[in-house]
Design a protein around this motif. Sequence first.
Motif, PDB file in Angstrom:
ATOM      1  N   ASP A  85     -34.273 -21.399  56.053  1.00 31.84           N
ATOM      2  CA  ASP A  85     -35.450 -20.747  56.945  1.00 31.84           C
ATOM      3  C   ASP A  85     -35.758 -19.272  56.431  1.00 31.84           C
ATOM      4  OD1 ASP A  85     -32.841 -19.245  57.786  1.00 31.84           O
ATOM      5  OD2 ASP A  85     -33.520 -19.260  59.924  1.00 31.84           O
ATOM      6  N   TYR A  86     -35.167 -18.650  55.323  1.00 26.26           N
ATOM      7  CA  TYR A  86     -35.484 -17.294  55.093  1.00 26.26           C
ATOM      8  C   TYR A  86     -36.496 -17.029  54.361  1.00 26.26           C
ATOM      9  CZ  TYR A  86     -32.530 -19.083  50.943  1.00 26.26           C
ATOM     10  OH  TYR A  86     -31.936 -19.686  49.917  1.00 26.26           O
ATOM     11  N   ASP A  88     -39.355 -18.444  55.727  1.00 27.76           N
ATOM     12  CA  ASP A  88     -40.436 -18.718  56.769  1.00 27.76           C
ATOM     13  C   ASP A  88     -41.034 -17.323  57.159  1.00 27.76           C
ATOM     14  OD1 ASP A  88     -39.489 -21.096  56.828  1.00 27.76           O
ATOM     15  OD2 ASP A  88     -38.474 -21.038  58.793  1.00 27.76           O
ATOM     16  N   HIS A  89     -40.616 -16.192  56.712  1.00 29.26           N
ATOM     17  CA  HIS A  89     -41.331 -14.688  56.800  1.00 29.26           C
ATOM     18  C   HIS A  89     -42.211 -14.503  55.811  1.00 29.26           C
ATOM     19  CE1 HIS A  89     -38.160 -13.650  54.219  1.00 29.26           C
ATOM     20  NE2 HIS A  89     -38.725 -12.603  53.756  1.00 29.26           N
ATOM     21  N   GLN A  90     -42.669 -15.433  54.755  1.00 29.97           N
ATOM     22  CA  GLN A  90     -43.477 -15.154  53.804  1.00 29.97           C
ATOM     23  C   GLN A  90     -44.845 -15.613  54.142  1.00 29.97           C
ATOM     24  OE1 GLN A  90     -42.664 -13.494  51.205  1.00 29.97           O
ATOM     25  NE2 GLN A  90     -40.639 -13.167  51.436  1.00 29.97           N
ATOM     26  N   LYS A  93     -43.993 -21.038  58.037  1.00 31.64           N
ATOM     27  CA  LYS A  93     -43.103 -21.575  58.410  1.00 31.64           C
ATOM     28  C   LYS A  93     -42.701 -23.158  58.164  1.00 31.64           C
ATOM     29  CE  LYS A  93     -40.117 -21.660  62.741  1.00 31.64           C
ATOM     30  NZ  LYS A  93     -39.149 -22.920  62.181  1.00 31.64           N
TER      31      LYS A  93
END
Length: 258
Positions: A85-86, A88-90, A93
Amino acid sequence: MKPFKEIALFIGLPLLFIAMAAFSHINRQQMVSRIQQDSTTRGFAVVELFTSEGCWSCPPADALIEKLQRDNNNSQLYIMAFHVDYWDHQGWKDRFSKSAFTDRQKQYAAWLRLSTIYTPQVVINGQTEMVGSDESSVLSGIRSALQEASASNLTIRATVAGKEAVISYTGIAADASTHILVALVQKNASSQVAAGENAGKQLTHVQIVRALEQQPLQAQGQVSVGLPRDFRPGAWEVVAFVQQSATGKITQAAKADL
């Protein structure tokens, strides 16, 4: 006019590179074929891919495990794709991502004494890791694992009971230093990515881990895994494996269709 030797060199080098590339491709194809077809291997290979739909370098790794899984006749090859999940902030999601899968990758970093985590990463039998898109290294690692002798007696039976998959296991001695883990795996899916590094791409996935449960190992027992709302019989399987708590080494594995 160029000397004949220079002309020959000019023509010959590209042909040599083409021949070398073709030979390398043939060798990789032969290795994939052997891995897929060889059912007499002494060992097993649990292949864990850490990937993300938000990572531009991950689709080639997804394609590699799809090639391995396609027409796979080797019952000792167990493939799982964990979406972390790291990414998902780009801007995108990943609907398959879970923080628990990121935590698992961090645990491997500790076990394998790595300074960082990254995608795409492949871990084989909890003992070796490599870049997930490095086809030569991945195939070599799988081949080495399959050639190692093992005495796997783990057997499982999976049934659906309401909103849960119930996995019964037996055939192994209880060991306080190990856990049994059960992964609920969706065999195929695709996503149309609308943002992030893979914006505009239609991504296909195989062997997607949707849930992972673990408990201390017993001589025999049951593990229950909750089923997601999009579960449909026939397109899923469970992969169970025994892992040492201190080192991460995977010592036994089995799978069953749901």
